[in-house]
Design a protein around this motif. Structure first.
Motif, PDB file in Angstrom:
ATOM      1  N   ILE A 246      30.448  31.477  42.458  1.00 17.88           N
ATOM      2  CA  ILE A 246      30.309  32.650  43.317  1.00 17.88           C
ATOM      3  C   ILE A 246      30.711  33.903  42.547  1.00 17.88           C
ATOM      4  O   ILE A 246      31.695  33.915  41.825  1.00 17.88           O
ATOM      5  N   ASN A 247      29.883  34.921  42.671  1.00 19.59           N
ATOM      6  CA  ASN A 247      30.145  36.204  42.017  1.00 19.59           C
ATOM      7  C   ASN A 247      30.315  37.258  43.100  1.00 19.59           C
ATOM      8  O   ASN A 247      29.375  37.554  43.832  1.00 19.59           O
ATOM      9  N   VAL A 248      31.528  37.785  43.212  1.00 17.37           N
ATOM     10  CA  VAL A 248      31.800  38.821  44.222  1.00 17.37           C
ATOM     11  C   VAL A 248      32.295  40.098  43.539  1.00 17.37           C
ATOM     12  O   VAL A 248      33.013  40.897  44.129  1.00 17.37           O
ATOM     13  N   SER A 249      31.877  40.254  42.268  1.00 19.47           N
ATOM     14  CA  SER A 249      32.349  41.393  41.473  1.00 19.47           C
ATOM     15  C   SER A 249      31.981  42.738  42.089  1.00 19.47           C
ATOM     16  O   SER A 249      31.051  42.827  42.886  1.00 19.47           O
ATOM     17  N   LEU A 250      32.724  43.757  41.664  1.00 21.56           N
ATOM     18  CA  LEU A 250      32.471  45.140  42.063  1.00 21.56           C
ATOM     19  C   LEU A 250      32.532  45.348  43.573  1.00 21.56           C
ATOM     20  O   LEU A 250      31.628  45.904  44.187  1.00 21.56           O
ATOM     21  N   ASN A 251      33.591  44.829  44.158  1.00 23.76           N
ATOM     22  CA  ASN A 251      33.833  45.060  45.578  1.00 23.76           C
ATOM     23  C   ASN A 251      35.327  45.279  45.752  1.00 23.76           C
ATOM     24  O   ASN A 251      36.114  44.339  45.760  1.00 23.76           O
ATOM     25  N   GLU A 252      35.687  46.552  45.876  1.00 24.21           N
ATOM     26  CA  GLU A 252      37.109  46.889  45.866  1.00 24.21           C
ATOM     27  C   GLU A 252      37.834  46.519  47.155  1.00 24.21           C
ATOM     28  O   GLU A 252      39.053  46.641  47.258  1.00 24.21           O
ATOM     29  N   GLN A 253      37.067  46.068  48.152  1.00 25.02           N
ATOM     30  CA  GLN A 253      37.726  45.603  49.388  1.00 25.02           C
ATOM     31  C   GLN A 253      38.308  44.199  49.218  1.00 25.02           C
ATOM     32  O   GLN A 253      39.168  43.796  49.985  1.00 25.02           O
ATOM     33  N   LEU A 254      37.770  43.457  48.273  1.00 28.58           N
ATOM     34  CA  LEU A 254      38.139  42.038  48.191  1.00 28.58           C
ATOM     35  C   LEU A 254      39.561  41.882  47.660  1.00 28.58           C
ATOM     36  O   LEU A 254      39.870  42.271  46.538  1.00 28.58           O
ATOM     37  N   ASP A 255      40.395  41.276  48.461  1.00 29.85           N
ATOM     38  CA  ASP A 255      41.825  41.237  48.159  1.00 29.85           C
ATOM     39  C   ASP A 255      42.303  39.808  47.889  1.00 29.85           C
ATOM     40  O   ASP A 255      41.514  38.864  47.899  1.00 29.85           O
ATOM     41  N   ASP A 256      43.578  39.680  47.664  1.00 24.96           N
ATOM     42  CA  ASP A 256      44.175  38.368  47.369  1.00 24.96           C
ATOM     43  C   ASP A 256      43.850  37.330  48.436  1.00 24.96           C
ATOM     44  O   ASP A 256      43.438  36.218  48.123  1.00 24.96           O
TER      45      ASP A 256
END
Ligand code: NAG
Ligand code: NAG
Ligand code: NAG
Length: 375
Positions: A246-256
């Motif tokens: 899974i690639n979820v790069s470049l999404n600043e909402q995605l947190d720990d």
């Protein structure tokens, strides 16, 4: 002769034409045996023109695969005649074949009913009209690659999703007009979907709900879709339990919390790309604790990650083989040096290490640096 033909099957097209053919008259004839010409690969052959394509596709009456990726001189008229002549085609690669227009797709749809794989990456002139023709004629399709076909909209994708129910792979990278509606149609029409790339499309968070219905999905690229919400994404691996990449790069909402949950439930998860997300050491420590499968992790540009998280993860995750750390500015070069020797099975990637690899490669390739000469 039969044995020779079997041996010739292992040779490249170039060897057959420019070496085998020149040995004697018998070998010349044998090099043109129809059994050797079911697979035609003209990838990167910048000098191949209409004549070459026509001759090669005439040697056998059952061309099964044809690769014209990055060819420059072949005309779309010739391509259409070839499509008509090759009804057994199962795989057609037209990546960056800029002459592909809707008329060509219409011709493929009309004649190539056996087609399983179609590569149209970068064929930027095609529109929904052509895709509708493909959908109508090529119902057996398993793979369609449409990256950078920027005129394509939901209409074309929905046509494919409705007609081509065996579809397993689709790449829609940079198809900026593709929205949630396409993802919904694919989730409902194609129960075997395994691979979907939605990088730089117009899909929003709502699409995650549809992707959850794709129970066989193994590869998912949702990078560069900043509206995808961490709360909806977190449960993706609960629903899609076969997810391996899974690639979820470049999404600043995605947190720990989101990343931890993806890893915790991802029993098959091997590759996770979260470049430039909002993760910290806490996620890395938990990843090490939870995963038994992760091989590749890229956390480049995650600016809050520090030495502590990287060291703990390295020590607790025995399956890890690659850790991308480019521009993790709080991870120090000394620590990475130390990790490289302590965990030799892990490839660490930092700006410094990559530069060194590049220099080493150049040296092996015969390039001489000033330092080498001075020594
Ligand atoms: C996609 O989903 C969002 C809700 O998450 C909705 O606001 C939007 O209108 C949808 N877009 C399309 C094109 O369906
Ligand atoms: C993941 O997404 C980033 C950003 O969109 C992209 O640059 C990268 O190539 C992707 N990586 C993989 C392995 O798909
Ligand atoms: C790790 O690095 C080595 C040498 O640079 C390379 O041969 C290998 O393919 C890399 N492995 C991965 C998983 O990137």
């Amino acid at each position: 002769m039969h044995i020779l033909i079997v041996i010739f099957k292992n040779l490249s097209m170039k060897t057959l034409l420019s070496t085998v053919s020149l040995v004697c008259k018998t070998w010349y004839r044998m090099a043109r045996d129809p059994g050797l010409w079911h697979h035609i690969d003209l990838q990167h052959q910048h000098k191949a023109d209409d004549r070459v394509l026509w001759i090669l596709t005439s040697l056998s009456d059952r061309v099964v695969t044809l690769n014209l990726c990055d060819t420059k001189l072949i005309s779309s008229d010739c391509l259409m005649l070839v499509a008509e002549k090759c009804p057994s085609l199962q795989s057609l690669v037209l990546t960056r074949f800029f002459g592909v227009v809707d008329e060509v797709l219409g011709c493929i749809g009309k004649h190539c009913h056996q087609l399983l794989n179609l590569h149209l990456e970068g064929c930027y002139r095609i529109t929904d009209e052509g895709l509708v023709k493909i959908a109508e004629g090529c119902e057996r399709l398993r793979q369609v690659h449409l990256s950078r076909c920027s005129y394509v909209t939901d209409k074309g994708i929905c046509a494919l999703a409705t007609k081509c129910k065996y579809l397993q792979q689709i790449t829609l990278e940079n198809c900026r007009k593709v929205t949630n509606n396409s993802v919904l149609a694919l989730a409902e029409g194609c129960p075997n979907m395994e691979f979907i790339s939605l990088m730089f499309t117009a899909v929003t968070d709502e699409s995650v709900q549809h992707i959850r219905k794709m129970r066989k999905i193994t590869v998912l690229d949702l990078s560069s879709n900043p509206s995808v919400n961490p709360r909806s994404l977190a449960s993706i691996t609960q629903f899609c339990s076969k997810l391996e990449c899974i690639n979820v790069s470049l999404n600043e909402q995605l947190d720990d919390d989101c990343i931890i949950e993806i890893v915790r439930c991802g029993r098959e998860l091997k590759r996770l790309y979260c470049v430039s997300c909002a993760i910290t050491d806490r996620a890395l420590i938990k990843i090490g604790e939870y995963t038994k499968t992760l091989v590749t992790l890229d956390i480049g540009w995650c600016k809050e990650v520090t030495d502590e998280g990287v060291c703990k993860l390295s020590a607790t995750c025995p399956t890890l083989r690659y850790l991308g750390l480019i521009r993790c500015d709080k991870v120090t070069a000394d620590t990475v040096e130390h990790l490289v020797s302590q965990f030799p099975h892990i490839n660490y990637s930092t700006f410094l290490l990559e530069s060194r690899k590049l220099i080493e490669k150049a040296r092996q390739g015969g390039f001489q640096f000033n330092d080498d000469i001075n020594q």
